[in-house]
Scaffold this motif. Structure first.
Motif, PDB file in Angstrom:
ATOM      1  N   LEU A  15       0.829  -1.714   0.047  1.00 10.85           N
ATOM      2  CA  LEU A  15      -0.026  -0.119   0.172  1.00 10.85           C
ATOM      3  C   LEU A  15       0.797   1.011  -0.420  1.00 10.85           C
ATOM      4  O   LEU A  15       0.544   2.259  -0.092  1.00 10.85           O
ATOM      5  CB  LEU A  15      -1.143   0.017   1.189  1.00 10.85           C
ATOM      6  N   GLY A  16       1.757   1.463   0.909  1.00 12.19           N
ATOM      7  CA  GLY A  16       2.816   2.474   0.717  1.00 12.19           C
ATOM      8  C   GLY A  16       3.305   2.521  -0.311  1.00 12.19           C
ATOM      9  O   GLY A  16       3.249   3.678  -1.618  1.00 12.19           O
ATOM     10  N   GLN A  21       3.442   6.148  -5.522  1.00 11.30           N
ATOM     11  CA  GLN A  21       3.075   5.843  -6.685  1.00 11.30           C
ATOM     12  C   GLN A  21       2.962   7.331  -7.588  1.00 11.30           C
ATOM     13  O   GLN A  21       1.785   7.467  -6.434  1.00 11.30           O
ATOM     14  CB  GLN A  21       2.717   5.333  -7.826  1.00 11.30           C
ATOM     15  N   PRO A  22       3.173   8.314  -8.285  1.00 13.44           N
ATOM     16  CA  PRO A  22       2.181   9.093  -8.235  1.00 13.44           C
ATOM     17  C   PRO A  22       1.325   8.893  -9.609  1.00 13.44           C
ATOM     18  O   PRO A  22       1.762   8.463  -9.991  1.00 13.44           O
ATOM     19  CB  PRO A  22       3.717  10.368  -8.807  1.00 13.44           C
ATOM     20  N   HIS A  27       0.496  14.943 -13.441  1.00 15.80           N
ATOM     21  CA  HIS A  27       2.055  15.340 -14.277  1.00 15.80           C
ATOM     22  C   HIS A  27       1.704  16.544 -15.219  1.00 15.80           C
ATOM     23  O   HIS A  27       0.118  16.887 -15.381  1.00 15.80           O
ATOM     24  CB  HIS A  27       1.979  13.961 -15.129  1.00 15.80           C
ATOM     25  N   PRO A  28       2.204  16.761 -14.894  1.00 16.69           N
ATOM     26  CA  PRO A  28       2.316  18.727 -15.606  1.00 16.69           C
ATOM     27  C   PRO A  28       2.079  18.415 -17.305  1.00 16.69           C
ATOM     28  O   PRO A  28       1.754  19.400 -17.904  1.00 16.69           O
ATOM     29  CB  PRO A  28       3.278  19.099 -15.817  1.00 16.69           C
ATOM     30  N   MET A  29       2.339  17.095 -18.246  1.00 19.92           N
ATOM     31  CA  MET A  29       2.240  17.159 -19.526  1.00 19.92           C
ATOM     32  C   MET A  29       1.037  16.482 -19.487  1.00 19.92           C
ATOM     33  O   MET A  29       0.078  16.156 -20.659  1.00 19.92           O
ATOM     34  CB  MET A  29       3.283  16.450 -20.152  1.00 19.92           C
ATOM     35  N   ARG A 225      15.616  15.128 -23.031  1.00 15.86           N
ATOM     36  CA  ARG A 225      14.238  14.829 -22.592  1.00 15.86           C
ATOM     37  C   ARG A 225      12.883  12.972 -22.794  1.00 15.86           C
ATOM     38  O   ARG A 225      12.543  12.364 -21.501  1.00 15.86           O
ATOM     39  CB  ARG A 225      13.604  15.961 -22.697  1.00 15.86           C
ATOM     40  N   ARG A 226      13.267  13.323 -23.537  1.00 11.21           N
ATOM     41  CA  ARG A 226      12.612  11.415 -23.423  1.00 11.21           C
ATOM     42  C   ARG A 226      13.512  10.167 -23.593  1.00 11.21           C
ATOM     43  O   ARG A 226      12.505   9.281 -22.988  1.00 11.21           O
ATOM     44  CB  ARG A 226      12.804  11.635 -25.489  1.00 11.21           C
ATOM     45  N   GLU A 227      14.631  10.158 -22.913  1.00 17.42           N
ATOM     46  CA  GLU A 227      15.822   9.089 -22.742  1.00 17.42           C
ATOM     47  C   GLU A 227      14.611   9.596 -21.170  1.00 17.42           C
ATOM     48  O   GLU A 227      14.613   8.539 -19.967  1.00 17.42           O
ATOM     49  CB  GLU A 227      16.883   9.176 -22.636  1.00 17.42           C
ATOM     50  N   GLU A 228      14.857  10.676 -20.191  1.00 20.90           N
ATOM     51  CA  GLU A 228      14.372  10.838 -18.841  1.00 20.90           C
ATOM     52  C   GLU A 228      13.200  10.412 -18.378  1.00 20.90           C
ATOM     53  O   GLU A 228      12.673   9.687 -17.313  1.00 20.90           O
ATOM     54  CB  GLU A 228      14.471  12.135 -18.468  1.00 20.90           C
ATOM     55  N   PHE A 229      12.488  11.188 -19.192  1.00 20.26           N
ATOM     56  CA  PHE A 229      10.621  10.783 -19.288  1.00 20.26           C
ATOM     57  C   PHE A 229      10.867   8.457 -19.245  1.00 20.26           C
ATOM     58  O   PHE A 229       9.988   8.211 -18.423  1.00 20.26           O
ATOM     59  CB  PHE A 229       9.963  10.947 -20.668  1.00 20.26           C
ATOM     60  N   ILE A 230      11.444   7.780 -20.017  1.00 16.33           N
ATOM     61  CA  ILE A 230      10.934   6.879 -20.258  1.00 16.33           C
ATOM     62  C   ILE A 230      11.709   6.054 -18.856  1.00 16.33           C
ATOM     63  O   ILE A 230      11.135   4.884 -18.154  1.00 16.33           O
ATOM     64  CB  ILE A 230      11.820   6.860 -21.725  1.00 16.33           C
ATOM     65  N   ARG A 231      12.485   6.431 -18.738  1.00 22.96           N
ATOM     66  CA  ARG A 231      13.235   5.659 -17.387  1.00 22.96           C
ATOM     67  C   ARG A 231      12.625   6.562 -15.728  1.00 22.96           C
ATOM     68  O   ARG A 231      12.753   5.265 -15.105  1.00 22.96           O
ATOM     69  CB  ARG A 231      14.811   6.761 -16.591  1.00 22.96           C
ATOM     70  N   GLN A 232      12.011   7.073 -16.082  1.00 22.19           N
ATOM     71  CA  GLN A 232      11.144   7.970 -15.063  1.00 22.19           C
ATOM     72  C   GLN A 232      10.151   7.103 -14.682  1.00 22.19           C
ATOM     73  O   GLN A 232       9.391   6.708 -13.976  1.00 22.19           O
ATOM     74  CB  GLN A 232      10.869   8.970 -15.147  1.00 22.19           C
ATOM     75  N   HIS A 233       9.135   7.136 -16.073  1.00 27.41           N
ATOM     76  CA  HIS A 233       7.560   6.064 -16.015  1.00 27.41           C
ATOM     77  C   HIS A 233       7.323   4.913 -17.222  1.00 27.41           C
ATOM     78  O   HIS A 233       6.432   4.706 -17.078  1.00 27.41           O
ATOM     79  CB  HIS A 233       6.549   7.322 -17.086  1.00 27.41           C
TER      80      HIS A 233
END
Length: 321
Positions: A15-16, A21-22, A27-29, A225-233
């Protein structure tokens, strides 16, 4: 530890983790998050009068977006203003390296084609382009450009020469992506025309789009930015909830104003399959749209420009006049 206590502990940890998880909708987008945003626009300021067009006046104008001063080219028809104001078009340019972008260059014939037909046209310089303030953040991994477009629409609604209920949007390439997003976020936009648009869902943008290399700094920044998005999400396959949340295509069934799509079948920059995919999605969602494909035509529809412009003007005439 007793089984019941172990189960409780595992459940609590799970549960935690879930709570940590966001929420992709925040998300701003995310489309839902952007729908909750405020895009008041501002008064449009006529900064400089330019040489007139054939039957319209031309100005360098400005408005405000997130506190930034954004410039653009504004045309106003000559003659008696219709009751309620002229119809208006927010004109959204495609990708041009920001350091090469000039307000009065590129898209000259496009703007003229609409301005001569009695439209107030506001071709905005997205943040970081021309003299517009701010950083050129790119369209696909930052909400900044979409915010500029929504504030331009709000500003045109406040402009005394324009009928606030008769405003459409035109976008090319990257500008088509921004047009589709804006129309999904603010469904008051009366109609949209998109040429060679990046209008496929993110799964297609990430999976099947190989853009030709061009000079400028934005493509390398966009790749990071694309690579960062994939790493994060994760990927669209591993985390569809997130990628659906930021994709305008996921919200078509909730309603969108009529859209007209144009794409050259020889386009080497943006695949024609993107417009074909959006057309199929709009049809499945029961939304009014038109799709025109042009054999042998490039990214700018150079070989069929007059035909595509005539159809675009007729479409806006139908919904904005």
């Amino acid at each position: 530890m007793k089984p019941s206590r172990l189960l409780s502990a595992v459940t609590a940890v799970g549960l935690g983790t879930a709570l940590a998880q966001p929420n992709p909708l925040e998300h701003p987008m995310a489309i839902e998050a952007m729908r909750q945003g405020s895009y008041p626009g501002s008064a449009i300021v006529l900064e400089q009068r330019l040489a007139p067009g054939s039957n319209y006046q031309r100005y360098i104008a400005s408005y405000r977006s997130e506190g930034l001063k954004i410039y653009g080219l504004l045309t106003i028809p000559n003659g008696k203003k219709p009751q309620g104001g002229w119809p208006g078009i927010v004109f959204v340019h495609g990708y041009i390296p920001p350091e090469q972008y000039r307000t009065t260059e590129r898209y000259v014939a496009y703007v003229d084609g609409f301005a001569r037909r009695g439209y107030v046209v506001f071709k905005i310089d997205l943040r970081g382009h021309g003299n517009s303030e701010g950083e050129p953040s790119g369209a696909y991994w930052s909400p900044g450009y979409t915010i500029d477009v929504l504030n331009a629409y709000a500003s045109l609604r406040r402009f005394g020469e324009v009928n606030p209920e008769r405003i459409g949007m035109w976008g090319h390439s990257m500008g088509g992506y921004l047009t589709l997003r804006a129309m999904v976020i603010d469904r008051r936009i009366r109609a949209g025309v998109i040429w060679a648009g990046v209008v496929a869902p993110y799964s297609d943008i990430l999976g099947g789009w190989r853009r030709p290399s061009r000079p400028g700094t934005i493509p390398s920044q966009a790749r990071r930015r694309r690579e960062e998005f994939i790493r994060q999400h994760g990927t669209p396959q591993s985390n569809p909830a997130f990628w659906n949340a930021i994709s305008a295509n996921s919200y078509l069934s909730q309603g969108i104003s009529p859209i007209q799509l144009h794409h050259g079948l020889a386009d080497s920059v943006v695949p024609a399959s993107f417009s074909q995919k959006l057309s199929a999605q709009l049809k499945a969602a029961g939304q009014s749209h038109e799709l025109y494909l042009y054999p042998g035509n490039d990214h700018n529809l150079s070989q069929s420009f007059a035909t595509a412009m005539r159809k675009s003007v007729a479409f806006f005439d139908r919904y904005l006049k």
